[in-house]
Scaffold this motif. Structure first.
Motif, PDB file in Angstrom:
ATOM      1  N   PRO B 160       0.807  -1.232   0.000  1.00 14.32           N
ATOM      2  CA  PRO B 160       0.000   0.000   0.000  1.00 14.32           C
ATOM      3  C   PRO B 160       0.834   1.273   0.000  1.00 14.32           C
ATOM      4  CG  PRO B 160      -0.929  -1.590   1.523  1.00 14.32           C
ATOM      5  CD  PRO B 160       0.346  -2.195   1.013  1.00 14.32           C
ATOM      6  N   GLU B 161       1.885   1.302   0.777  1.00 17.69           N
ATOM      7  CA  GLU B 161       2.749   2.479   0.853  1.00 17.69           C
ATOM      8  C   GLU B 161       3.190   2.960  -0.536  1.00 17.69           C
ATOM      9  OE1 GLU B 161       4.356   4.360   3.279  1.00 17.69           O
ATOM     10  OE2 GLU B 161       5.415   5.311   1.620  1.00 17.69           O
ATOM     11  N   VAL B 162       3.631   2.020  -1.343  1.00 19.01           N
ATOM     12  CA  VAL B 162       4.156   2.363  -2.668  1.00 19.01           C
ATOM     13  C   VAL B 162       3.010   2.726  -3.619  1.00 19.01           C
ATOM     14  CG1 VAL B 162       5.526   1.518  -4.610  1.00 19.01           C
ATOM     15  CG2 VAL B 162       6.151   0.883  -2.285  1.00 19.01           C
ATOM     16  N   ILE B 163       1.918   1.969  -3.538  1.00 23.28           N
ATOM     17  CA  ILE B 163       0.765   2.221  -4.413  1.00 23.28           C
ATOM     18  C   ILE B 163       0.160   3.594  -4.118  1.00 23.28           C
ATOM     19  CG2 ILE B 163      -1.540   1.382  -5.017  1.00 23.28           C
ATOM     20  CD1 ILE B 163      -0.411  -1.461  -4.330  1.00 23.28           C
ATOM     21  N   ASN B 167      -0.372   6.580  -6.879  1.00 22.05           N
ATOM     22  CA  ASN B 167      -1.671   7.219  -7.084  1.00 22.05           C
ATOM     23  C   ASN B 167      -1.594   8.714  -6.832  1.00 22.05           C
ATOM     24  OD1 ASN B 167      -3.219   5.025  -7.884  1.00 22.05           O
ATOM     25  ND2 ASN B 167      -3.572   4.368  -5.779  1.00 22.05           N
ATOM     26  N   SER B 168      -0.949   9.078  -5.737  1.00 21.73           N
ATOM     27  CA  SER B 168      -0.897  10.497  -5.382  1.00 21.73           C
ATOM     28  C   SER B 168      -0.152  11.294  -6.445  1.00 21.73           C
ATOM     29  CB  SER B 168      -0.221  10.655  -4.023  1.00 21.73           C
ATOM     30  OG  SER B 168      -0.098  12.006  -3.702  1.00 21.73           O
ATOM     31  N   ALA B 169       0.977  10.770  -6.887  1.00 21.30           N
ATOM     32  CA  ALA B 169       1.750  11.469  -7.921  1.00 21.30           C
ATOM     33  C   ALA B 169       0.938  11.558  -9.208  1.00 21.30           C
ATOM     34  CB  ALA B 169       3.076  10.750  -8.167  1.00 21.30           C
ATOM     35  N   TYR B 170       0.254  10.451  -9.544  1.00 18.60           N
ATOM     36  CA  TYR B 170      -0.516  10.433 -10.792  1.00 18.60           C
ATOM     37  C   TYR B 170      -1.658  11.437 -10.756  1.00 18.60           C
ATOM     38  CZ  TYR B 170      -3.359   8.926 -14.687  1.00 18.60           C
ATOM     39  OH  TYR B 170      -4.081   8.907 -15.840  1.00 18.60           O
ATOM     40  N   ASP B 340      -8.640   3.450   4.609  1.00 17.30           N
ATOM     41  CA  ASP B 340      -8.605   3.184   3.172  1.00 17.30           C
ATOM     42  C   ASP B 340      -7.191   3.303   2.639  1.00 17.30           C
ATOM     43  OD1 ASP B 340     -11.149   2.589   2.634  1.00 17.30           O
ATOM     44  OD2 ASP B 340     -11.556   4.304   1.316  1.00 17.30           O
ATOM     45  N   LEU B 341      -6.528   4.365   3.040  1.00 16.27           N
ATOM     46  CA  LEU B 341      -5.174   4.623   2.536  1.00 16.27           C
ATOM     47  C   LEU B 341      -4.206   3.555   3.025  1.00 16.27           C
ATOM     48  CD1 LEU B 341      -4.849   8.492   2.855  1.00 16.27           C
ATOM     49  CD2 LEU B 341      -5.257   7.142   0.808  1.00 16.27           C
ATOM     50  N   ALA B 342      -4.367   3.132   4.266  1.00 18.09           N
ATOM     51  CA  ALA B 342      -3.422   2.165   4.848  1.00 18.09           C
ATOM     52  C   ALA B 342      -3.470   0.840   4.093  1.00 18.09           C
ATOM     53  CB  ALA B 342      -3.727   1.957   6.320  1.00 18.09           C
ATOM     54  N   GLY B 343      -4.644   0.512   3.553  1.00 21.06           N
ATOM     55  CA  GLY B 343      -4.746  -0.782   2.858  1.00 21.06           C
ATOM     56  C   GLY B 343      -4.862  -0.641   1.359  1.00 21.06           C
ATOM     57  N   LEU B 344      -4.509   0.516   0.846  1.00 23.22           N
ATOM     58  CA  LEU B 344      -4.720   0.811  -0.576  1.00 23.22           C
ATOM     59  C   LEU B 344      -4.096  -0.258  -1.474  1.00 23.22           C
ATOM     60  CD1 LEU B 344      -6.063   3.227  -2.042  1.00 23.22           C
ATOM     61  CD2 LEU B 344      -3.779   4.065  -2.505  1.00 23.22           C
ATOM     62  N   ASN B 345      -4.916  -0.868  -2.338  1.00 23.24           N
ATOM     63  CA  ASN B 345      -4.366  -1.925  -3.194  1.00 23.24           C
ATOM     64  C   ASN B 345      -4.891  -1.825  -4.617  1.00 23.24           C
ATOM     65  OD1 ASN B 345      -6.959  -2.659  -2.765  1.00 23.24           O
ATOM     66  ND2 ASN B 345      -6.533  -4.747  -2.076  1.00 23.24           N
ATOM     67  N   PHE B 346      -5.240  -0.607  -5.043  1.00 24.80           N
ATOM     68  CA  PHE B 346      -5.682  -0.452  -6.429  1.00 24.80           C
ATOM     69  C   PHE B 346      -5.161   0.876  -6.960  1.00 24.80           C
ATOM     70  CE2 PHE B 346      -8.912   1.081  -3.480  1.00 24.80           C
ATOM     71  CZ  PHE B 346      -9.074   2.394  -3.886  1.00 24.80           C
ATOM     72  N   TYR B 347      -5.041   0.957  -8.292  1.00 26.72           N
ATOM     73  CA  TYR B 347      -4.679   2.222  -8.920  1.00 26.72           C
ATOM     74  C   TYR B 347      -5.934   3.062  -9.100  1.00 26.72           C
ATOM     75  CZ  TYR B 347      -0.099   0.392 -10.411  1.00 26.72           C
ATOM     76  OH  TYR B 347       1.162  -0.102 -10.466  1.00 26.72           O
ATOM     77  N   VAL B 348      -5.739   4.365  -9.198  1.00 28.35           N
ATOM     78  CA  VAL B 348      -6.878   5.224  -9.522  1.00 28.35           C
ATOM     79  C   VAL B 348      -7.092   5.182 -11.034  1.00 28.35           C
ATOM     80  CG1 VAL B 348      -6.638   6.762  -7.548  1.00 28.35           C
ATOM     81  CG2 VAL B 348      -5.399   7.260  -9.659  1.00 28.35           C
TER      82      VAL B 348
END
Lengths: 307, 357
Positions: B160-163, B167-170, B340-348
């Motif tokens: 999640p950290e990397v994803i 997402n944030s950069a994108y 939500d953010l802690a377990g983020l496992n999808f791209y936007v």
């Protein structure tokens, strides 16, 4: 997925850069093993070469002096292994592993003051006419000199082992040290010379990483390339031509999988990364089934002259 | 000292640990995933450790072990550190989470702090920084600066950290440049300069002229410099040696205040398991100088974005946002919850790639 964004010309050029350190280390180790010595310390010798080459290049401003110093330093370093295994008859596997760990430790100690520095750029060799050729010019003829040197080295080692008397003696020492000794050849000296050569090659490979491929110094930057070189010697069943193929295969798949990812191809990365090893296993299975491994008969056995 | 006395001493130190620590210096241990000279992630944790030594002087003793692989060996290294009398141990990589939990169970009197994890216990706290806040600013600059509209991203592991970072950069690159595309390479390593350099080169050869990274070495900067017209950002530490180009800004981790705070709590006997997640506002995430290679107006916008994130006025994950599969994630004006953010496992929506499983 947009595979058209992969430029095959640049891809081949990248593969050559990525494969060169593996090739240099592997061809040196092959000679060592041909002489009947198993030196597992390739990774350690490489990292010594990486730090020495970087330090020398930074302080003198000359990458060529860096490569030279790296070769000399790693060759001298390999003599520690040579003395222990050839004169004191220590176990080759254990000593090789020791060489690896000492290399890692010494290099990080020496390298501390070089962190965050940049190395002087290694000039690209722009061969007149040839490098201006379309496609192949960029692909094959505009690299730094070490890429060509590594290829020449493979050719030289092949010719040396196949056509020269000295090469024949070296192989004899690796096949049966007792017979070679009985014929009056200096087994220990010949083996030391092979270890010295292997060390120099590994040093060049290490320096290639710290001067060209990454170009900077960071601890542990060889990151297992020495072990891949060892695997390639086995993969190649101790033949120079196959060492070349093996090195370009490993380097190539590594670069290819990164390029496929960059192009957005949906390929399982783990599988691609593992594929050189899978290929190695397959090759080993095939050569085992054929019953001929190509391994020198005296590989890894200590030699002690009893007469 | 023979093995038996060593073990008895260790056992003694453990039982007496609680009683004795009023007089003895507190021992703080650090487990690092890379070498302290990586110039990135581990370098900054070590800067935090050095700040602890400077702050407390004789009252604290610090020990550390570098380049501990994530996995089984981590458990051995952490156990050894606990046995050697550490009062508090900071394990500074995501992959140490389960080993930390396992060791913590065996040493109830030792405090553990795991960086970037989510599992806690009575003697295990977790802490992390909201790097995605910094990545929003990088994404903004990246979107404005790219000429090829291709941005390369060197990712480490699909966690999640990397994803979150991708997402944030994108999201923020897309906001300022609707044509932008992301090429993502998973390197499956936190630190491997040769591989990172190769990855950067592969991205550049595929047309990217901005490289973002979530790996720890400066090798991508070196590769970008060689390529010439490519820009990069410092990751974890400033990487200022590559300024003004290719490095045009950076995300800097600043762990020192947190480390000092937690060690103080151990000294005072007030330490409790916590869950800390601070960002730009609290100073845990810093934005390195934006160099003059970035046009004045872009720089001003980036700084304004930083200001609004720091003050809490703006959240980098604010709706409307869809998931990559087209389903709605956040409605207009809605912000993502920490859970939500802690377990983020999808791209936007818009990132045309799959997350490796």
């Amino acid at each position: 997925m947009d595979l058209s964004s992969i430029n095959p010309i640049l891809l081949v050029a990248s593969i050559m850069v990525s494969a060169t350190p593996i090739l240099l280390a592997a061809i040196g180790e092959m000679v060592v093993e041909k002489a009947g010595v198993l030196n597992l310390g390739v990774e350690g010798m490489m990292i010594i070469g990486a730090v020495t080459g970087f330090a020398t290049a930074v302080s003198t401003g000359s990458p060529f002096l860096g490569f030279l110093a790296a070769a000399i330093a790693s060759a001298i370093f390999s003599m520690a292994f040579g003395l222990l295994t050839q004169f004191l008859l220590s176990n080759q596997v254990a000593t090789g592993l020791g060489l690896w760990m000492i290399g890692l430790g010494v290099s990080s100690l020496v390298g501390k003051s070089y962190e965050g520095m940049k190395s002087p750029p290694t000039p690209k060799l722009d061969i007149p006419v040839l490098s201006d050729l379309p496609v192949v010019g960029r692909m094959l003829f505009s690299h730094d000199i070490m890429v060509y040197l590594s290829l020449l080295l493979v050719l030289g080692v092949w010719a040396f082992l196949k056509f020269t008397r000295a090469g024949l003696i070296l192989r004899a020492v690796g096949e049966s040290h007792d017979s070679a000794h009985a014929l009056g050849y200096k087994v220990v000296l010949i083996r030391l010379a092979a270890i010295f050569f292997g060390g120099a090659c590994a040093g060049l490979g290490g320096a290639y990483i710290s001067l060209v491929r990454v170009p900077q110094w960071t601890e542990g930057m060889t990151a297992g390339i020495g072990w891949i070189a060892l695997a390639i010697v086995v993969f190649a069943s101790w033949r120079p031509g196959r060492v070349l193929i093996g090195a370009y295969l490993f380097g190539g798949i590594n670069v290819l999988q990164l390029n496929l990812q960059a192009a957005g191809a949906n390929v399982p990365v783990a599988l691609l990364s593992a594929s050189p090893f899978i290929v190695t296993i397959l090759v080993l299975v095939i050569i085992s089934a054929r019953g001929h491994h190509g391994a020198p008969a005296s590989l890894g056995r200590p030699f002690h002259a009893t007469t | 000292m023979n093995r038996r006395t060593l073990l008895t001493t260790a056992a003694l130190a453990l039982t007496l640990g609680q009683a004795a620590f009023a007089q003895d210096p507190v021992t703080a241990g650090f487990i690092y995933v890379g070498p302290v000279g990586d110039g990135g992630w581990t370098y900054e944790h070590n800067q935090g450790r050095l700040a602890v030594e400077e702050h407390f002087g004789d009252k604290v003793k610090t020990i550390f072990q570098e380049s501990v692989p994530e996995g089984a060996d981590a458990e051995r290294a952490i156990t050894q550190m606990a046995l050697s009398g550490a009062d508090i141990i900071f394990t500074t990589s995501f992959g140490y989470m389960d080993p930390t939990m396992a060791v913590a169970e065996k040493f109830p009197n030792v405090k553990f702090e795991h960086a970037t994890g989510y599992k806690t216990a009575d003697n295990v706290g977790v802490y992390s920084a909201r790097f995605y806040e910094g990545r929003a600013i990088q994404g903004h600059i990246a979107g404005k600066m790219t000429k090829t509209n291709k941005i390369g991203y060197i990712a480490s592991f699909p966690i999640p950290e990397v994803i979150r970072g991708i997402n944030s950069a994108y999201i923020h690159a897309k906001k300022v440049n609707p044509d932008v595309e992301f090429s993502i390479i998973w390197a499956y390593t936190w630190f491997d300069p040769a591989k990172e350099a190769d990855a950067a080169r592969a991205l550049i050869e595929n047309g990217a002229d901005v490289i973002l990274q979530h790996t720890d070495s400066t090798a991508p900067q070196a590769a970008a410099q060689e390529a010439g017209d490519v820009i990069t950002f410092g990751q974890a530490s400033d990487m200022i040696e590559y300024a003004p180009t290719p490095r045009v800004s950076s995300i800097i981790d600043n762990w020192a205040p947190y480390y000092i705070d937690r060690i103080q709590a151990v000294m005072d006997g007030t330490w409790e398991s916590d869950n800390t997640w601070d960002g730009i506002g609290a100073g845990m995430v810093g934005i390195g100088e934006i160099t003059d290679a970035v046009p004045e107006d872009v720089k001003a916008e980036a700084l304004a974005l930083k200001e609004s994130i720091a003050s809490g006025e703006y959240h980098p994950f604010t709706g409307p946002l869809n998931k990559a599969d087209g389903s709605v994630w956040l409605a207009e004006g809605e912000t993502a919850s920490d859970g939500d953010l802690a377990g983020l496992n999808f791209y936007v929506e818009g990132i045309d790639a799959e997350i490796p499983q």
